[in-house]
Scaffold this active site. Sequence first.
Site, PDB file in Angstrom:
ATOM      1  N   ALA A 183      44.797  80.507  41.409  1.00 15.28           N
ATOM      2  CA  ALA A 183      45.496  79.603  42.313  1.00 15.28           C
ATOM      3  C   ALA A 183      44.617  78.413  42.684  1.00 15.28           C
ATOM      4  O   ALA A 183      45.117  77.296  42.857  1.00 15.28           O
ATOM      5  CB  ALA A 183      45.936  80.344  43.574  1.00 15.28           C
ATOM      6  N   ASP A 184      43.316  78.632  42.815  1.00 10.36           N
ATOM      7  CA  ASP A 184      42.414  77.514  43.091  1.00 10.36           C
ATOM      8  C   ASP A 184      42.443  76.507  41.947  1.00 10.36           C
ATOM      9  O   ASP A 184      42.415  75.292  42.169  1.00 10.36           O
ATOM     10  CB  ASP A 184      40.986  78.034  43.297  1.00 10.36           C
ATOM     11  CG  ASP A 184      40.829  78.770  44.604  1.00 10.36           C
ATOM     12  OD1 ASP A 184      40.841  78.113  45.660  1.00 10.36           O
ATOM     13  OD2 ASP A 184      40.704  79.994  44.579  1.00 10.36           O
ATOM     14  N   ALA A 185      42.488  77.017  40.719  1.00  9.37           N
ATOM     15  CA  ALA A 185      42.522  76.117  39.564  1.00  9.37           C
ATOM     16  C   ALA A 185      43.829  75.334  39.525  1.00  9.37           C
ATOM     17  O   ALA A 185      43.836  74.123  39.277  1.00  9.37           O
ATOM     18  CB  ALA A 185      42.337  76.915  38.269  1.00  9.37           C
ATOM     19  N   GLY A 188      43.673  72.807  42.211  1.00  9.73           N
ATOM     20  CA  GLY A 188      42.750  71.735  41.857  1.00  9.73           C
ATOM     21  C   GLY A 188      43.363  70.747  40.874  1.00  9.73           C
ATOM     22  O   GLY A 188      43.201  69.528  41.019  1.00  9.73           O
TER      23      GLY A 188
END
Length: 411
Positions: A183-185, A188
Site C-alpha cells: 500500500a505504501d508503494a 507513493g
Amino acid sequence: MINRSALDPDDHARPPGAPAPLTGLKVIDTATLFAGPFAATLLGDYGADVVKIEHPDGDPARRYGAQADGVPVWWKVVARNKRSATLDLHTDEGQRLFRRLAADADLIVENFRPGTLERWGLDYATLSADNPRLVLLRMTGFGQTGPYAHRPGFGTIGEAMSGLAHLTGTPDGPPTLPSFPLADAVAGLTAAFAALTALRARELTGRGQVVDLSIVESMLGVLGGPLATYDLTGVMPTRQGNRSPNNAPRNVYRTKDDHWVAVSATTLSVAERVVRLVGRPELAEEPWFATGAGRARHTEELDTAVGGWIAERTRDEVVERFEQAQAAIGPVYDLADVLADPHFAARGSIISVPDPELDAIRMPGVAFRLSDTPGAVHSAGPRLGQHTADVLGELGLKAEDLSALAAKGVI
C-alpha cells in the site's frame, strides 16, 4: 561482505548531454518510512533536487529491515538520489530554518499526523505567504479530514480497510496481508502523479496548492472494479487463492523439478492455446469454454488438465513450450532468480549503484524509460546529515552557525 566490484556495468547513468526532465524542481522530503519518501524517490530519479530533512536522530527507515555490514539496506534504496540534511522541527530554530528552505522550494512532501505542521507554525498559509507557488503534498493514512483523520495509518491499515486483505488468501483461510509495503508503494506512485499534476496546474494558475492524499484511498483506487461490482450486484467477492473468479485457467502450478509457474489465460485465444498445448483440445469445444465466466466455473477441470501436464515437466521445459505456443506464462521467481534473469539484465531493470559504504548495491532501476530525457540513479541513500552543511549553506549559514546549531541539537 559480498565483493561487488565486478557487478554489472554502470548502465544506470544518464547518457552524456541528455537533460533530466525534472531538472530545476526542488523537493523537500520530510516524510518517513515509505509512502512519502517513495514518491520523492521517483521524482529524484528524473532529476528533481530532493532534500531529505531528517530529525538529528535519523529517519526511522534507517532502522527498518536488514543491515549489510551495519548499513541499513532499505534506506539505501528509498533514499537514493537524495541529499540528507538534519533539522529538528520541534525547535523554534528548526522551524525558522525550514520556513527559509520552503521559501525556495517547489514541493514539500510530508506525512505527519494532521495538525502537526499547524502546531509547528508550518501550515500551508504560513509557508505559501512567502512562496505562493509552493505545492504541499500531505500524505496520511486517512486524509486530512473525516472522522478517522487523526488515526495513525500505515500501509498495512490501508491494505486491510480498502478490502485488499479480504480478497487475498485461500478460500478457507484468513485474510492475507502482503509481506512487503504494497500500500505504501501504491500510495507513493499515486503521490508522485498527484505532485506532478499540482505542479502542472501551477503552470496554468500561477499558484501552488495543497495535495491531500490518503493511503486507504490510494488502495481503493486500484480496487474499484470489485467495489463497483458488489455495489451493483450485491455479490460479495471472496478469497480465491491464486485463482480468478473471472477467468480460467489462472493459477500457479508446481513443475517436475519442484519450481512453480504462473499461468494466465485471460483471453479466449490464449485459453485455447493452453488446452491444446496440454493435450486437451476437446475442452475448447465445450459451450462453457467460450466465456471467462464459463471457464471460471470449470476451474477444477482446467486446473487438473493444466496442472497435470506441468507436473510432468521441468520449469524450463514448461516455459519453453508455453512460449512456443504463444501462451502467457511466468516462472515464480525468488529474488535470486530476479537478480539472475537475462531479460532484466538486458533492460537494466536491476542496476548496480556505487556506494562508499557498501561498495555497490543492486536495486531496481528507474520506473519507466523516456526516449529523450531518461531518468537515472546516481547515488544510493546518503549518510545521516551528509549534506546538512551544503543545504543550510545555500541559505547563507556559515560553519560557525552550523556549529552553534549542532550544539543546541537543532541539526
